[in-house]
Design a protein around this motif. Structure first.
Motif, PDB file in Angstrom:
ATOM      1  N   ALA A 377      19.594 -40.271  34.723  1.00 49.23           N
ATOM      2  CA  ALA A 377      20.528 -40.228  35.842  1.00 49.23           C
ATOM      3  C   ALA A 377      21.969 -39.896  35.443  1.00 49.23           C
ATOM      4  CB  ALA A 377      20.472 -41.552  36.609  1.00 49.23           C
ATOM      5  N   PRO A 378      22.541 -40.509  34.389  1.00 45.98           N
ATOM      6  CA  PRO A 378      23.915 -40.141  34.028  1.00 45.98           C
ATOM      7  C   PRO A 378      24.055 -38.664  33.654  1.00 45.98           C
ATOM      8  CG  PRO A 378      23.280 -42.188  32.944  1.00 45.98           C
ATOM      9  CD  PRO A 378      22.042 -41.614  33.551  1.00 45.98           C
ATOM     10  N   VAL A 379      23.023 -38.099  33.045  1.00 43.07           N
ATOM     11  CA  VAL A 379      23.079 -36.684  32.668  1.00 43.07           C
ATOM     12  C   VAL A 379      22.992 -35.795  33.899  1.00 43.07           C
ATOM     13  CG1 VAL A 379      21.847 -34.851  31.435  1.00 43.07           C
ATOM     14  CG2 VAL A 379      22.219 -37.071  30.341  1.00 43.07           C
ATOM     15  N   TYR A 380      22.121 -36.144  34.845  1.00 40.60           N
ATOM     16  CA  TYR A 380      22.044 -35.353  36.079  1.00 40.60           C
ATOM     17  C   TYR A 380      23.399 -35.335  36.776  1.00 40.60           C
ATOM     18  CZ  TYR A 380      17.002 -36.113  35.396  1.00 40.60           C
ATOM     19  OH  TYR A 380      15.735 -36.188  34.870  1.00 40.60           O
ATOM     20  N   ALA A 381      24.052 -36.495  36.825  1.00 37.10           N
ATOM     21  CA  ALA A 381      25.377 -36.544  37.439  1.00 37.10           C
ATOM     22  C   ALA A 381      26.393 -35.782  36.598  1.00 37.10           C
ATOM     23  CB  ALA A 381      25.810 -38.001  37.612  1.00 37.10           C
ATOM     24  N   GLY A 382      26.311 -35.956  35.281  1.00 40.96           N
ATOM     25  CA  GLY A 382      27.264 -35.302  34.398  1.00 40.96           C
ATOM     26  C   GLY A 382      27.164 -33.794  34.412  1.00 40.96           C
ATOM     27  N   ASN A 383      25.976 -33.268  34.702  1.00 41.05           N
ATOM     28  CA  ASN A 383      25.838 -31.816  34.816  1.00 41.05           C
ATOM     29  C   ASN A 383      26.761 -31.253  35.890  1.00 41.05           C
ATOM     30  OD1 ASN A 383      23.954 -31.459  32.761  1.00 41.05           O
ATOM     31  ND2 ASN A 383      22.202 -31.695  34.134  1.00 41.05           N
ATOM     32  N   HIS A 384      27.152 -32.087  36.833  1.00 39.07           N
ATOM     33  CA  HIS A 384      28.052 -31.660  37.910  1.00 39.07           C
ATOM     34  C   HIS A 384      29.461 -32.226  37.756  1.00 39.07           C
ATOM     35  CE1 HIS A 384      24.587 -30.036  40.080  1.00 39.07           C
ATOM     36  NE2 HIS A 384      23.956 -31.141  39.736  1.00 39.07           N
ATOM     37  N   LEU A 385      29.588 -33.364  37.079  1.00 38.18           N
ATOM     38  CA  LEU A 385      30.872 -34.058  37.026  1.00 38.18           C
ATOM     39  C   LEU A 385      31.633 -33.870  35.716  1.00 38.18           C
ATOM     40  CD1 LEU A 385      29.865 -37.550  38.503  1.00 38.18           C
ATOM     41  CD2 LEU A 385      31.080 -35.726  39.696  1.00 38.18           C
ATOM     42  N   ASP A 429      16.102 -45.479  29.637  1.00 36.45           N
ATOM     43  CA  ASP A 429      15.155 -46.381  28.989  1.00 36.45           C
ATOM     44  C   ASP A 429      13.755 -45.788  28.933  1.00 36.45           C
ATOM     45  OD1 ASP A 429      13.561 -48.100  31.448  1.00 36.45           O
ATOM     46  OD2 ASP A 429      15.429 -47.104  31.982  1.00 36.45           O
ATOM     47  N   GLY A 430      13.395 -44.939  29.899  1.00 32.57           N
ATOM     48  CA  GLY A 430      12.078 -44.314  29.861  1.00 32.57           C
ATOM     49  C   GLY A 430      12.017 -43.210  28.820  1.00 32.57           C
ATOM     50  N   GLY A 431      12.953 -42.281  28.864  1.00 32.06           N
ATOM     51  CA  GLY A 431      12.926 -41.144  27.959  1.00 32.06           C
ATOM     52  C   GLY A 431      13.138 -41.506  26.501  1.00 32.06           C
ATOM     53  N   HIS A 455      19.648 -48.194  31.540  1.00 28.26           N
ATOM     54  CA  HIS A 455      18.406 -48.938  31.728  1.00 28.26           C
ATOM     55  C   HIS A 455      18.190 -49.198  33.221  1.00 28.26           C
ATOM     56  CE1 HIS A 455      15.577 -52.260  30.033  1.00 28.26           C
ATOM     57  NE2 HIS A 455      15.035 -51.611  31.041  1.00 28.26           N
ATOM     58  N   ASN A 456      17.345 -48.358  33.830  1.00 30.75           N
ATOM     59  CA  ASN A 456      17.033 -48.552  35.252  1.00 30.75           C
ATOM     60  C   ASN A 456      15.546 -48.812  35.460  1.00 30.75           C
ATOM     61  OD1 ASN A 456      16.115 -46.001  34.696  1.00 30.75           O
ATOM     62  ND2 ASN A 456      17.260 -44.957  36.312  1.00 30.75           N
ATOM     63  N   ALA A 457      14.927 -49.410  34.458  1.00 33.81           N
ATOM     64  CA  ALA A 457      13.569 -49.951  34.569  1.00 33.81           C
ATOM     65  C   ALA A 457      12.523 -48.876  34.846  1.00 33.81           C
ATOM     66  CB  ALA A 457      13.507 -51.046  35.629  1.00 33.81           C
ATOM     67  N   GLY A 458      12.351 -47.967  33.893  1.00 37.02           N
ATOM     68  CA  GLY A 458      11.261 -47.013  33.997  1.00 37.02           C
ATOM     69  C   GLY A 458      11.699 -45.620  34.386  1.00 37.02           C
ATOM     70  N   TYR A 459      10.797 -44.906  35.036  1.00 40.16           N
ATOM     71  CA  TYR A 459      11.035 -43.517  35.414  1.00 40.16           C
ATOM     72  C   TYR A 459      11.537 -43.474  36.854  1.00 40.16           C
ATOM     73  CZ  TYR A 459       8.016 -42.972  31.327  1.00 40.16           C
ATOM     74  OH  TYR A 459       7.465 -43.066  30.077  1.00 40.16           O
ATOM     75  N   ALA A 460      12.805 -43.802  37.030  1.00 42.35           N
ATOM     76  CA  ALA A 460      13.345 -43.969  38.380  1.00 42.35           C
ATOM     77  C   ALA A 460      13.297 -42.672  39.178  1.00 42.35           C
ATOM     78  CB  ALA A 460      14.780 -44.489  38.294  1.00 42.35           C
ATOM     79  N   GLU A 461      13.595 -41.549  38.539  1.00 43.03           N
ATOM     80  CA  GLU A 461      13.588 -40.271  39.256  1.00 43.03           C
ATOM     81  C   GLU A 461      12.202 -39.963  39.823  1.00 43.03           C
ATOM     82  OE1 GLU A 461      14.229 -35.490  38.415  1.00 43.03           O
ATOM     83  OE2 GLU A 461      13.989 -36.899  36.768  1.00 43.03           O
ATOM     84  N   ILE A 462      11.168 -40.176  39.009  1.00 51.98           N
ATOM     85  CA  ILE A 462       9.805 -39.893  39.459  1.00 51.98           C
ATOM     86  C   ILE A 462       9.367 -40.921  40.506  1.00 51.98           C
ATOM     87  CG2 ILE A 462       7.443 -39.451  38.705  1.00 51.98           C
ATOM     88  CD1 ILE A 462       9.632 -37.558  37.625  1.00 51.98           C
ATOM     89  N   ILE A 471       3.798 -41.090  48.364  1.00 51.61           N
ATOM     90  CA  ILE A 471       2.802 -41.449  47.358  1.00 51.61           C
ATOM     91  C   ILE A 471       3.171 -42.817  46.788  1.00 51.61           C
ATOM     92  CG2 ILE A 471       1.780 -40.808  45.130  1.00 51.61           C
ATOM     93  CD1 ILE A 471       2.581 -37.894  45.802  1.00 51.61           C
ATOM     94  N   ALA A 472       2.221 -43.700  46.741  1.00 55.28           N
ATOM     95  CA  ALA A 472       2.485 -45.024  46.174  1.00 55.28           C
ATOM     96  C   ALA A 472       2.889 -44.870  44.708  1.00 55.28           C
ATOM     97  CB  ALA A 472       1.248 -45.899  46.289  1.00 55.28           C
ATOM     98  N   PRO A 473       4.057 -45.393  44.315  1.00 53.22           N
ATOM     99  CA  PRO A 473       4.493 -45.249  42.928  1.00 53.22           C
ATOM    100  C   PRO A 473       3.476 -45.856  41.961  1.00 53.22           C
ATOM    101  CG  PRO A 473       6.296 -46.012  44.313  1.00 53.22           C
ATOM    102  CD  PRO A 473       5.058 -46.093  45.146  1.00 53.22           C
ATOM    103  N   LEU A 474       3.021 -45.040  41.044  1.00 54.59           N
ATOM    104  CA  LEU A 474       2.021 -45.473  40.080  1.00 54.59           C
ATOM    105  C   LEU A 474       2.355 -44.845  38.726  1.00 54.59           C
ATOM    106  CD1 LEU A 474      -0.709 -46.971  39.624  1.00 54.59           C
ATOM    107  CD2 LEU A 474      -1.853 -44.800  40.129  1.00 54.59           C
ATOM    108  N   GLY A 475       2.358 -45.663  37.682  1.00 53.15           N
ATOM    109  CA  GLY A 475       2.609 -45.147  36.349  1.00 53.15           C
ATOM    110  C   GLY A 475       4.069 -44.917  36.034  1.00 53.15           C
ATOM    111  N   VAL A 476       4.964 -45.397  36.891  1.00 54.78           N
ATOM    112  CA  VAL A 476       6.391 -45.124  36.705  1.00 54.78           C
ATOM    113  C   VAL A 476       7.178 -46.384  36.327  1.00 54.78           C
ATOM    114  CG1 VAL A 476       6.454 -43.102  38.186  1.00 54.78           C
ATOM    115  CG2 VAL A 476       6.745 -45.386  39.194  1.00 54.78           C
ATOM    116  N   ASP A 477       6.471 -47.459  36.042  1.00 61.57           N
ATOM    117  CA  ASP A 477       7.138 -48.716  35.707  1.00 61.57           C
ATOM    118  C   ASP A 477       6.685 -49.230  34.346  1.00 61.57           C
ATOM    119  OD1 ASP A 477       8.563 -49.106  38.276  1.00 61.57           O
ATOM    120  OD2 ASP A 477       6.533 -49.187  39.076  1.00 61.57           O
ATOM    121  N   PRO A 478       6.840 -48.428  33.290  1.00 65.94           N
ATOM    122  CA  PRO A 478       6.420 -48.911  31.971  1.00 65.94           C
ATOM    123  C   PRO A 478       7.277 -50.084  31.526  1.00 65.94           C
ATOM    124  CG  PRO A 478       7.726 -46.903  31.758  1.00 65.94           C
ATOM    125  CD  PRO A 478       7.469 -47.099  33.228  1.00 65.94           C
ATOM    126  N   ALA A 479       6.652 -51.034  30.890  1.00 67.73           N
ATOM    127  CA  ALA A 479       7.391 -52.195  30.402  1.00 67.73           C
ATOM    128  C   ALA A 479       8.336 -51.768  29.290  1.00 67.73           C
ATOM    129  CB  ALA A 479       6.411 -53.259  29.891  1.00 67.73           C
TER     130      ALA A 479
END
Length: 539
Positions: A377-385, A429-431, A455-462, A471-479
């Motif tokens: 997320a910070p990089v997506y924002a930074g690409n514009h900011l 935290d995911g990547g 750290h936003n707890a997993g694959y927040a974008e997906i 679609i019910a979120p599945l597989g996007v909350d890795p510990a």
């Protein structure tokens, strides 16, 4: 001397100073050649990390590094990094072993055997060659080196069978003659100048190819008096806060309206790909008929958007040749750009506003840093900011191939290439879990690298995309692990950050060794909410 010894001496002669690789039973002869050489060897924890380090090294410095990679799994591991480098035109020299010549293609279950390693890697290479005769190595290496420096850059690959690494080779070390990239045809430059001179609403698009000559790029924009869109890989080419620079914001409706109004568009060193011009992926970015494209790769000229005038040339030389042919424009472009920036109000967008204090703190305490990013997320924002004073100061893996795990190892490569500059990696935290082991490499090398972990707890974008699609979120909350004690286990300093003030205080402290700053996304969002936004971003 042996092929392995000769190859190491040849790399030295070509100006290579750094090799990334993990020794294996098939490559130990290469390491016999490394002994006593001037080459610095860096051992990553995974071959994908080796490729990303070489990528970051080249992007930060403009100089290619080499990778020594073992047969089979080593090459399939680095293939992802080679794919990212190919997509983003990053030079990289990959030297690998392969099974003995008599074993190639036999399918007998040899150690590390692939049906055709060269065929597997050719899809992520500009050039991939299997050496079958030691006498050909000087020519093969010269050809690979020439491809790195005269066309659109990317990874090149030479594989050497195990039975040739210790074979004798008596040959002169290669010092290729200077090869000049293509120059623009005079008639094409004259036609481009005529169209641009008659334009009432010109528009300039600058891609990564334009960073070879930022001064010429700025002079061209100013001579045309044209609003200028830059891609993510061209960040910094216009300098900080240039009045004609619209940044990498071609996807917004307000900017698309500007593009639709243009009567002549000049696109230089850009593939016009969707990850720069259509990040909403709706196919809504269109260009007028009078499109002029300048690219070093003739095949690229016909990709994505067909030009009315295509010019095959190296971007810097073409810009310098075009400048004296142009008369100064007077289109009140700066006022139009200021109006558009006010309309976009990117810093107040709900998805971008929380990251404004982050980039403010980086500007205050790491203004001259190389900022290297993962898909987060910070990089997506930074690409514009994010604003940068110069080129080679902002790059990430959210464009083109879009690889997760890029940020940390690429930042290590950047820190090795530019030891005089601070380096900051922006990861999620995911990547980061794809390549977190490379933290050990940074600690081993004692690099003054700051790892900012969102750290936003997993694959927040997906997760958001699945929810939006019903679609019910599945597989996007890795510990996630406990990052602070994990960093400490690596020997890395670490602290948790919950507010802009805490980040600013941490960045104000000099960085002399690797450290991890873990931003608690939920706490940060609370601290930067409209109710709390008045808090200062200074210690």
């Amino acid at each position: 001397m042996s092929v392995a010894h000769w190859l190491v001496r040849a790399l030295e002669a070509l100006g290579i100073d750094t090799v990334f690789g993990i020794p294996g039973v098939h490559t130990i002869e290469l390491y016999r050649g490394l002994e006593g050489s001037r080459l610095r060897h860096v051992t990553p924890r995974h071959e994908q990390g080796a490729g990303f380090m070489a990528d970051g090294y080249a992007r930060a410095s403009g100089r290619p590094a080499a990778c020594f990679i073992i047969t089979g799994p080593g090459m399939t591991n680095i293939a992802t990094a080679m794919g990212q480098a190919l997509a983003d035109s990053v030079p990289m020299l990959v030297i690998s072993s392969v099974n003995r010549r008599a074993e190639l293609g036999m399918g007998e279950g040899r150690l590390h055997e692939l049906p055709s390693q060269q065929q597997t890697l050719s899809g992520v290479s500009l050039f991939s060659h299997t050496l079958l005769d030691p006498a050909n190595l000087p020519r093969v290496l010269t050809r690979a080196w020439t491809m790195l420096h005269t066309g659109r850059p990317g990874p090149v690959h030479i594989e050497i069978p195990r039975d040739l690494l210790d074979a004798p080779l008596d040959a002169e070390l290669p010092l290729p003659g200077r090869c000049h990239p293509p120059q623009a045809a005079t008639a094409a430059l004259d036609q481009a100048a005529a169209w641009l001179g008659a334009a009432r609403r010109p528009l300039l698009l600058l891609g990564g190819g334009a960073i070879a000559d930022p001064a010429a790029a700025r002079a061209l924009a100013e001579r045309l008096d044209a609003p200028t869109l830059t891609t993510i890989n061209a960040r910094g080419v216009m300098g900080r806060g240039h009045p004609l620079d619209l940044g990498a914001n071609a996807t917004w409706p307000e900017v698309r309206a500007l593009v639709a109004e243009a009567d002549v568009v000049l696109a230089i060193g850009t593939e016009l790909g969707e990850t720069d011009y259509d990040v909403t992926f709706d196919g809504g970015f269109t260009l007028p008929e009078r499109l002029i494209r300048i690219d070093i790769n003739p095949r690229q000229l016909c990709g994505n958007h067909l030009p009315a005038l295509g010019i095959v040339a190296e971007a810097g030389a073409a810009m310098r040749d075009l400048l004296p042919r142009l008369t100064p424009g007077a289109h009140e472009a700066a006022a139009r750009v200021a109006e558009l920036k006010a309309a976009l109000a990117l810093a107040t967008r709900p998805d971008f506003a929380p990251f404004v204090p982050l980039f403010d703190a980086l500007d205050q305490y790491r203004r001259d840093a190389v900022l290297v990013g993962d898909s987060t997320a910070p990089v997506y924002a930074g690409n514009h900011l994010a604003q940068r004073d110069a080129t080679r100061s902002w790059f990430n893996a959210s464009t083109g191939y879009g690889t997760l795990g890029y940020g940390l190892p690429a930042a290590i490569g950047a820190a090795l290439a530019c030891p005089e500059r601070p380096v900051v990696a922006l990861v999620g935290d995911g990547g980061v879990m794809f390549t977190l082991a490379e933290l050990a490499t940074a600690v081993e090398l004692a690099l003054p690298l700051t790892l900012v972990l969102w750290h936003n707890a997993g694959y927040a974008e997906i997760r958001q995309a699945m929810t939006h699609a019903g679609i019910a979120p599945l597989g996007v909350d890795p510990a996630a692990p406990a990052f602070l004690p994990l960093a400490h286990a690596f020997g890395c300093a670490a602290e948790r950050i919950s507010s802009p003030a805490a980040l600013a205080e941490a960045l104000a402290t000099p960085c002399t060794a690797p450290r991890l700053l873990e931003i608690d996304a939920a706490a940060w969002q609370t601290a930067t909410s409209p109710a709390s936004r008045g808090s200062a971003a200074t210690p």
